[in-house]
Scaffold this motif. Structure first.
Motif, mmCIF file in Angstrom:
data_model
loop_
_atom_site.group_PDB
_atom_site.id
_atom_site.type_symbol
_atom_site.label_atom_id
_atom_site.label_comp_id
_atom_site.label_asym_id
_atom_site.label_seq_id
_atom_site.Cartn_x
_atom_site.Cartn_y
_atom_site.Cartn_z
ATOM 1 N N PHE A 191 156.457 -28.644 28.885
ATOM 2 C CA PHE A 191 157.596 -28.489 29.541
ATOM 3 C C PHE A 191 158.644 -28.594 28.863
ATOM 4 O O PHE A 191 160.150 -27.933 29.144
ATOM 5 N N GLN A 192 158.923 -29.374 28.098
ATOM 6 C CA GLN A 192 159.969 -29.460 26.551
ATOM 7 C C GLN A 192 160.210 -27.908 26.166
ATOM 8 O O GLN A 192 161.127 -27.596 25.736
ATOM 9 N N TYR A 193 158.991 -27.139 25.561
ATOM 10 C CA TYR A 193 159.137 -26.251 25.446
ATOM 11 C C TYR A 193 159.706 -24.841 26.219
ATOM 12 O O TYR A 193 160.711 -24.505 25.447
ATOM 13 N N MET A 194 159.284 -24.972 27.526
ATOM 14 C CA MET A 194 159.932 -24.175 28.200
ATOM 15 C C MET A 194 161.314 -24.658 28.684
ATOM 16 O O MET A 194 162.051 -23.951 29.113
ATOM 17 N N GLY A 195 161.947 -25.966 28.925
ATOM 18 C CA GLY A 195 163.174 -25.977 28.911
ATOM 19 C C GLY A 195 163.837 -26.564 30.221
ATOM 20 O O GLY A 195 164.805 -26.156 30.703
ATOM 21 N N TRP A 196 162.636 -27.042 30.525
ATOM 22 C CA TRP A 196 162.167 -27.418 32.086
ATOM 23 C C TRP A 196 162.808 -29.848 32.340
ATOM 24 O O TRP A 196 162.783 -29.634 33.217
ATOM 25 N N GLY A 197 162.582 -29.826 31.228
ATOM 26 C CA GLY A 197 163.319 -31.534 31.033
ATOM 27 C C GLY A 197 161.913 -32.337 30.611
ATOM 28 O O GLY A 197 161.130 -31.743 30.244
ATOM 29 N N GLU A 198 161.845 -32.975 30.554
ATOM 30 C CA GLU A 198 160.963 -34.290 30.149
ATOM 31 C C GLU A 198 160.277 -34.781 31.319
ATOM 32 O O GLU A 198 160.533 -35.443 32.060
ATOM 33 N N LEU A 199 158.734 -34.666 31.071
ATOM 34 C CA LEU A 199 158.095 -34.575 32.183
ATOM 35 C C LEU A 199 157.252 -36.113 32.033
ATOM 36 O O LEU A 199 156.742 -36.218 30.748
ATOM 37 N N GLN A 200 157.079 -37.246 32.918
ATOM 38 C CA GLN A 200 156.155 -38.188 32.483
ATOM 39 C C GLN A 200 154.918 -38.176 34.539
ATOM 40 O O GLN A 200 155.934 -38.257 35.368
ATOM 41 N N VAL A 233 152.003 -38.869 40.916
ATOM 42 C CA VAL A 233 154.012 -38.920 41.284
ATOM 43 C C VAL A 233 154.215 -38.568 40.025
ATOM 44 O O VAL A 233 154.023 -39.464 38.551
ATOM 45 N N PHE A 234 155.040 -37.270 39.499
ATOM 46 C CA PHE A 234 155.869 -37.670 37.591
ATOM 47 C C PHE A 234 157.497 -37.292 38.229
ATOM 48 O O PHE A 234 157.761 -36.771 39.202
ATOM 49 N N HIS A 235 157.810 -37.542 37.465
ATOM 50 C CA HIS A 235 159.207 -37.794 36.931
ATOM 51 C C HIS A 235 159.567 -36.475 35.933
ATOM 52 O O HIS A 235 159.208 -36.504 34.735
ATOM 53 N N LEU A 236 160.609 -35.539 36.583
ATOM 54 C CA LEU A 236 161.013 -35.103 35.641
ATOM 55 C C LEU A 236 162.486 -35.278 34.938
ATOM 56 O O LEU A 236 163.161 -35.647 35.706
#
Length: 148
Positions: free
Chosen positions: A68-77, A87-90
């Motif tokens: 997700f970081q490399y794709m520029g989509w944000g920080e996923l947790q 349940v994930f947070h982006l």
């Protein structure tokens, strides 16, 4: 005419060599695709995300977060893990910029499709993902629900 894929599977190692900016991608995502597909664009984005995930070698949640970081989509947790859902947070600077721009409405269907397929690859369970935009906190909450 048949199209042959002569490419390697995507991984955090080889995706990091790509150079791109989010602006060009967002123009394709929010202007060009809806112009061609109309109201079906979000559905296609979801399945495009699933297709991209099928072409990866992601085997762990840590690799998923890196991707997700490399794709520029944000920080996923991963925030919550229940019996029938994840349940994930982006979040992060990229997500905040997308949410606060005033040019076009944003969605996270591509990311949801990718996450659904990647979670299946990691856990062996089939998921369907939906996003909820928590605009006040600049967070995208993505709920991956197990399918029966």
């Amino acid at each position: 005419m048949s199209v042959m894929k002569d490419t390697a599977k995507l991984s955090t190692e080889n995706i990091s060599s790509l150079v791109a900016t989010g602006a060009g991608f967002d123009l394709l995502r929010y202007y060009t695709l809806p112009d061609f597909l109309g109201k079906d664009a979000p559905y296609l984005l979801y399945f495009m995300g699933k297709n991209i995930a099928r072409e990866t070698t992601i085997e762990t949640f840590e690799e998923l977060y890196e991707f997700f970081q490399y794709m520029g989509w944000g920080e996923l947790q991963l925030k919550k893990e229940k019996r029938k859902e994840l349940v994930f947070h982006l979040q992060g600077h990229i997500v905040e910029k997308r949410l606060n721009q005033k040019i076009f409405p944003v969605d996270f269907r591509l990311e949801c499709g990718f996450l659904a397929e990647a979670a299946q690859s990691i856990t062996g369970d089939t998921y369907e993902c939906m996003e909820d935009i928590l605009a006040k906190d600049n967070i995208i909450e993505i709920t991956a629900t197990k399918e029966k």
